[in-house]
Motif scaffolding. Sequence first.
Motif, PDB file in Angstrom:
ATOM      1  N   ALA A  61       0.841  -1.191   0.000  1.00 55.59           N
ATOM      2  CA  ALA A  61       0.000   0.000   0.000  1.00 55.59           C
ATOM      3  C   ALA A  61       0.874   1.237   0.000  1.00 55.59           C
ATOM      4  O   ALA A  61       1.959   1.249   0.579  1.00 55.59           O
ATOM      5  CB  ALA A  61      -0.921   0.025   1.217  1.00 55.59           C
ATOM      6  N   LEU A  62       0.387   2.269  -0.651  1.00 59.86           N
ATOM      7  CA  LEU A  62       1.056   3.568  -0.688  1.00 59.86           C
ATOM      8  C   LEU A  62       0.124   4.604  -0.073  1.00 59.86           C
ATOM      9  O   LEU A  62      -1.079   4.620  -0.350  1.00 59.86           O
ATOM     10  CB  LEU A  62       1.377   3.957  -2.135  1.00 59.86           C
ATOM     11  N   ALA A  63       0.661   5.464   0.793  1.00 60.78           N
ATOM     12  CA  ALA A  63      -0.130   6.544   1.395  1.00 60.78           C
ATOM     13  C   ALA A  63       0.708   7.808   1.398  1.00 60.78           C
ATOM     14  O   ALA A  63       1.940   7.748   1.485  1.00 60.78           O
ATOM     15  CB  ALA A  63      -0.549   6.186   2.821  1.00 60.78           C
ATOM     16  N   ASP A  64       0.045   8.956   1.305  1.00 61.42           N
ATOM     17  CA  ASP A  64       0.813  10.190   1.424  1.00 61.42           C
ATOM     18  C   ASP A  64       1.086  10.457   2.896  1.00 61.42           C
ATOM     19  O   ASP A  64       0.601   9.745   3.775  1.00 61.42           O
ATOM     20  CB  ASP A  64       0.117  11.366   0.720  1.00 61.42           C
ATOM     21  N   SER A  65       1.881  11.473   3.172  1.00 65.43           N
ATOM     22  CA  SER A  65       2.329  11.680   4.547  1.00 65.43           C
ATOM     23  C   SER A  65       1.260  12.280   5.451  1.00 65.43           C
ATOM     24  O   SER A  65       1.485  12.418   6.647  1.00 65.43           O
ATOM     25  CB  SER A  65       3.580  12.572   4.572  1.00 65.43           C
ATOM     26  N   SER A  66       0.080  12.602   4.879  1.00 65.85           N
ATOM     27  CA  SER A  66      -1.051  12.945   5.735  1.00 65.85           C
ATOM     28  C   SER A  66      -1.867  11.699   6.039  1.00 65.85           C
ATOM     29  O   SER A  66      -2.826  11.758   6.802  1.00 65.85           O
ATOM     30  CB  SER A  66      -1.947  13.990   5.054  1.00 65.85           C
ATOM     31  N   GLY A  67      -1.477  10.573   5.438  1.00 64.70           N
ATOM     32  CA  GLY A  67      -2.148   9.310   5.692  1.00 64.70           C
ATOM     33  C   GLY A  67      -3.196   8.927   4.682  1.00 64.70           C
ATOM     34  O   GLY A  67      -3.812   7.878   4.807  1.00 64.70           O
ATOM     35  N   GLU A  68      -3.413   9.734   3.664  1.00 66.63           N
ATOM     36  CA  GLU A  68      -4.430   9.417   2.662  1.00 66.63           C
ATOM     37  C   GLU A  68      -3.967   8.234   1.814  1.00 66.63           C
ATOM     38  O   GLU A  68      -2.928   8.289   1.158  1.00 66.63           O
ATOM     39  CB  GLU A  68      -4.687  10.627   1.762  1.00 66.63           C
ATOM     40  N   PRO A  69      -4.715   7.114   1.793  1.00 70.20           N
ATOM     41  CA  PRO A  69      -4.338   5.974   0.957  1.00 70.20           C
ATOM     42  C   PRO A  69      -4.365   6.339  -0.527  1.00 70.20           C
ATOM     43  O   PRO A  69      -5.315   6.963  -1.008  1.00 70.20           O
ATOM     44  CB  PRO A  69      -5.413   4.924   1.275  1.00 70.20           C
ATOM     45  N   LEU A  70      -3.315   5.966  -1.238  1.00 71.26           N
ATOM     46  CA  LEU A  70      -3.195   6.286  -2.651  1.00 71.26           C
ATOM     47  C   LEU A  70      -3.343   5.076  -3.557  1.00 71.26           C
ATOM     48  O   LEU A  70      -3.675   5.216  -4.731  1.00 71.26           O
ATOM     49  CB  LEU A  70      -1.834   6.950  -2.917  1.00 71.26           C
ATOM     50  N   GLY A  71      -3.068   3.889  -3.039  1.00 64.11           N
ATOM     51  CA  GLY A  71      -3.184   2.688  -3.854  1.00 64.11           C
ATOM     52  C   GLY A  71      -2.787   1.461  -3.071  1.00 64.11           C
ATOM     53  O   GLY A  71      -2.033   1.543  -2.095  1.00 64.11           O
TER      54      GLY A  71
ATOM     55  N   ALA B   2       0.930  -1.693   8.619  1.00 66.79           N
ATOM     56  CA  ALA B   2       2.298  -1.401   8.181  1.00 66.79           C
ATOM     57  C   ALA B   2       2.429   0.061   7.761  1.00 66.79           C
ATOM     58  O   ALA B   2       3.451   0.710   8.022  1.00 66.79           O
ATOM     59  CB  ALA B   2       2.693  -2.330   7.036  1.00 66.79           C
ATOM     60  N   VAL B   3       1.396   0.598   7.114  1.00 68.08           N
ATOM     61  CA  VAL B   3       1.378   2.032   6.784  1.00 68.08           C
ATOM     62  C   VAL B   3       1.430   2.857   8.069  1.00 68.08           C
ATOM     63  O   VAL B   3       2.185   3.838   8.172  1.00 68.08           O
ATOM     64  CB  VAL B   3       0.119   2.384   5.961  1.00 68.08           C
ATOM     65  N   ALA B   4       0.629   2.468   9.063  1.00 67.35           N
ATOM     66  CA  ALA B   4       0.610   3.191  10.335  1.00 67.35           C
ATOM     67  C   ALA B   4       1.979   3.167  11.000  1.00 67.35           C
ATOM     68  O   ALA B   4       2.440   4.173  11.558  1.00 67.35           O
ATOM     69  CB  ALA B   4      -0.437   2.593  11.269  1.00 67.35           C
ATOM     70  N   LEU B   5       2.639   2.010  10.960  1.00 71.72           N
ATOM     71  CA  LEU B   5       3.981   1.899  11.536  1.00 71.72           C
ATOM     72  C   LEU B   5       4.946   2.848  10.839  1.00 71.72           C
ATOM     73  O   LEU B   5       5.728   3.554  11.494  1.00 71.72           O
ATOM     74  CB  LEU B   5       4.478   0.458  11.410  1.00 71.72           C
ATOM     75  N   ALA B   6       4.889   2.888   9.508  1.00 74.84           N
ATOM     76  CA  ALA B   6       5.775   3.776   8.758  1.00 74.84           C
ATOM     77  C   ALA B   6       5.504   5.240   9.092  1.00 74.84           C
ATOM     78  O   ALA B   6       6.435   6.037   9.280  1.00 74.84           O
ATOM     79  CB  ALA B   6       5.608   3.538   7.255  1.00 74.84           C
ATOM     80  N   LEU B   7       4.233   5.604   9.194  1.00 77.61           N
ATOM     81  CA  LEU B   7       3.875   6.985   9.527  1.00 77.61           C
ATOM     82  C   LEU B   7       4.349   7.359  10.928  1.00 77.61           C
ATOM     83  O   LEU B   7       4.899   8.440  11.150  1.00 77.61           O
ATOM     84  CB  LEU B   7       2.364   7.179   9.418  1.00 77.61           C
ATOM     85  N   ASP B   8       4.126   6.444  11.878  1.00 77.12           N
ATOM     86  CA  ASP B   8       4.544   6.717  13.257  1.00 77.12           C
ATOM     87  C   ASP B   8       6.056   6.907  13.343  1.00 77.12           C
ATOM     88  O   ASP B   8       6.545   7.815  14.027  1.00 77.12           O
ATOM     89  CB  ASP B   8       4.126   5.574  14.176  1.00 77.12           C
ATOM     90  N   GLU B   9       6.801   6.034  12.662  1.00 78.25           N
ATOM     91  CA  GLU B   9       8.262   6.135  12.707  1.00 78.25           C
ATOM     92  C   GLU B   9       8.746   7.386  11.998  1.00 78.25           C
ATOM     93  O   GLU B   9       9.713   8.027  12.434  1.00 78.25           O
ATOM     94  CB  GLU B   9       8.895   4.884  12.087  1.00 78.25           C
ATOM     95  N   GLN B  10       8.065   7.757  10.915  1.00 81.19           N
ATOM     96  CA  GLN B  10       8.446   8.976  10.203  1.00 81.19           C
ATOM     97  C   GLN B  10       8.212  10.209  11.060  1.00 81.19           C
ATOM     98  O   GLN B  10       9.053  11.109  11.130  1.00 81.19           O
ATOM     99  CB  GLN B  10       7.661   9.080   8.886  1.00 81.19           C
ATOM    100  N   LEU B  11       7.071  10.241  11.746  1.00 80.19           N
ATOM    101  CA  LEU B  11       6.778  11.376  12.615  1.00 80.19           C
ATOM    102  C   LEU B  11       7.714  11.406  13.820  1.00 80.19           C
ATOM    103  O   LEU B  11       8.145  12.472  14.247  1.00 80.19           O
ATOM    104  CB  LEU B  11       5.325  11.313  13.084  1.00 80.19           C
ATOM    105  N   ARG B  12       8.019  10.207  14.346  1.00 81.55           N
ATOM    106  CA  ARG B  12       8.929  10.146  15.487  1.00 81.55           C
ATOM    107  C   ARG B  12      10.299  10.698  15.116  1.00 81.55           C
ATOM    108  O   ARG B  12      10.954  11.371  15.920  1.00 81.55           O
ATOM    109  CB  ARG B  12       9.051   8.707  15.979  1.00 81.55           C
ATOM    110  N   SER B  13      10.728  10.458  13.909  1.00 83.56           N
ATOM    111  CA  SER B  13      12.040  10.931  13.468  1.00 83.56           C
ATOM    112  C   SER B  13      12.082  12.444  13.318  1.00 83.56           C
ATOM    113  O   SER B  13      13.147  13.059  13.331  1.00 83.56           O
ATOM    114  CB  SER B  13      12.430  10.276  12.138  1.00 83.56           C
TER     115      SER B  13
END
Length: 333
Positions: free
Chosen positions: A36-46, A315-326
């Motif tokens: 899955a691909l999502a933008d950094s606001s979390g909107e699913p793209l595909g 998995a998208v949520a994990l990526a977003l959380d880690e990106q925001l944490r960084s």
Amino acid sequence: METVPGGTRHRPRIRLTPGEGTVVGLDVGHRHISVALADSSGEPLGLCRSVLPAGTSAPRALEIAERLLGQILADQRRGLSAVQRVGMGLPAPVGRPGGRMHSRAILPGWAGLDPAEQAAETFGAPVSVDNDANLAALAEHRWGAGRGAETMAYVKLSDGVGSGLIIDGRLFRGPGGTAGELGHTTIEDHGTVCRCGNRGCLETVASARAILELLEPRLGPGISIAQVVSAASDGDHACLRVLHDTGHHAGRALANLCNLFNPEAIIVGGELAQAGDLLLAPMHEAIRRHAVPPATDQLTVRLSRLRERAGVLGAVALALDEQLRSTGKSFTG
């Protein structure tokens, strides 16, 4: 205790601080792979999903994931350079710290490897890895059937059996990353040898694999869980009995889970969730019979709302959380 069959579906949204770039969620199963691909606001793209041959090696699985992601990026007219971070779920214990895969029996194609390192080489972005049931729990808690529950368990009944635990609103992994290994709790001391090496694990009696092995002599080789559920719905006695027994075994294990940490909700997902009440009814009865009453007075048992998307959205949520944490930010949705 209340049993809730499912609930209406809605499109999951992640409300985070908007930004540039995208994140990727990758869910690698025993027999499937989802990207899955999502933008950094979390909107699913595909989202793309493909069958994965049994025993697929890590390099081959990542090659398929790269191809699927390429299709999504092409549709979105984006390049791989837009990917900021990847979250990945695997159907096996993920060691912490370090994230290495140690079990050759449960996921042999990844044993001894560092999945994050392997995937980072493929996608050219930082990768965070977790157990797939943990990630499904995260997704269901945030956007699905567990939304609003401070303490809940997600139970995945599929090729294997696993669970993810949410305690006080946060995913609980344990110091070694193995919290929630419900599938390898002992149900029968002298039962079938499990792929983990122990005997009589829940997984040997309550997984999709166990059901198909029992019913192949009756229904023929190459059958699917969907066919088993269809036959049971049409009144096939053997299929009804096997699904009932599966729900009962899972319910006994979940009763112990209720006694230990008293969840508000249990969310049932994975391939067997398509059986609906054929599975939930005996599960509910076993929980009621074997758990102490105070542990289930406020409990609801629900089917997953996100269904087969739970792992990849986690998995998208994990990526977003880690990106925001960084970046020193945090989840706000």
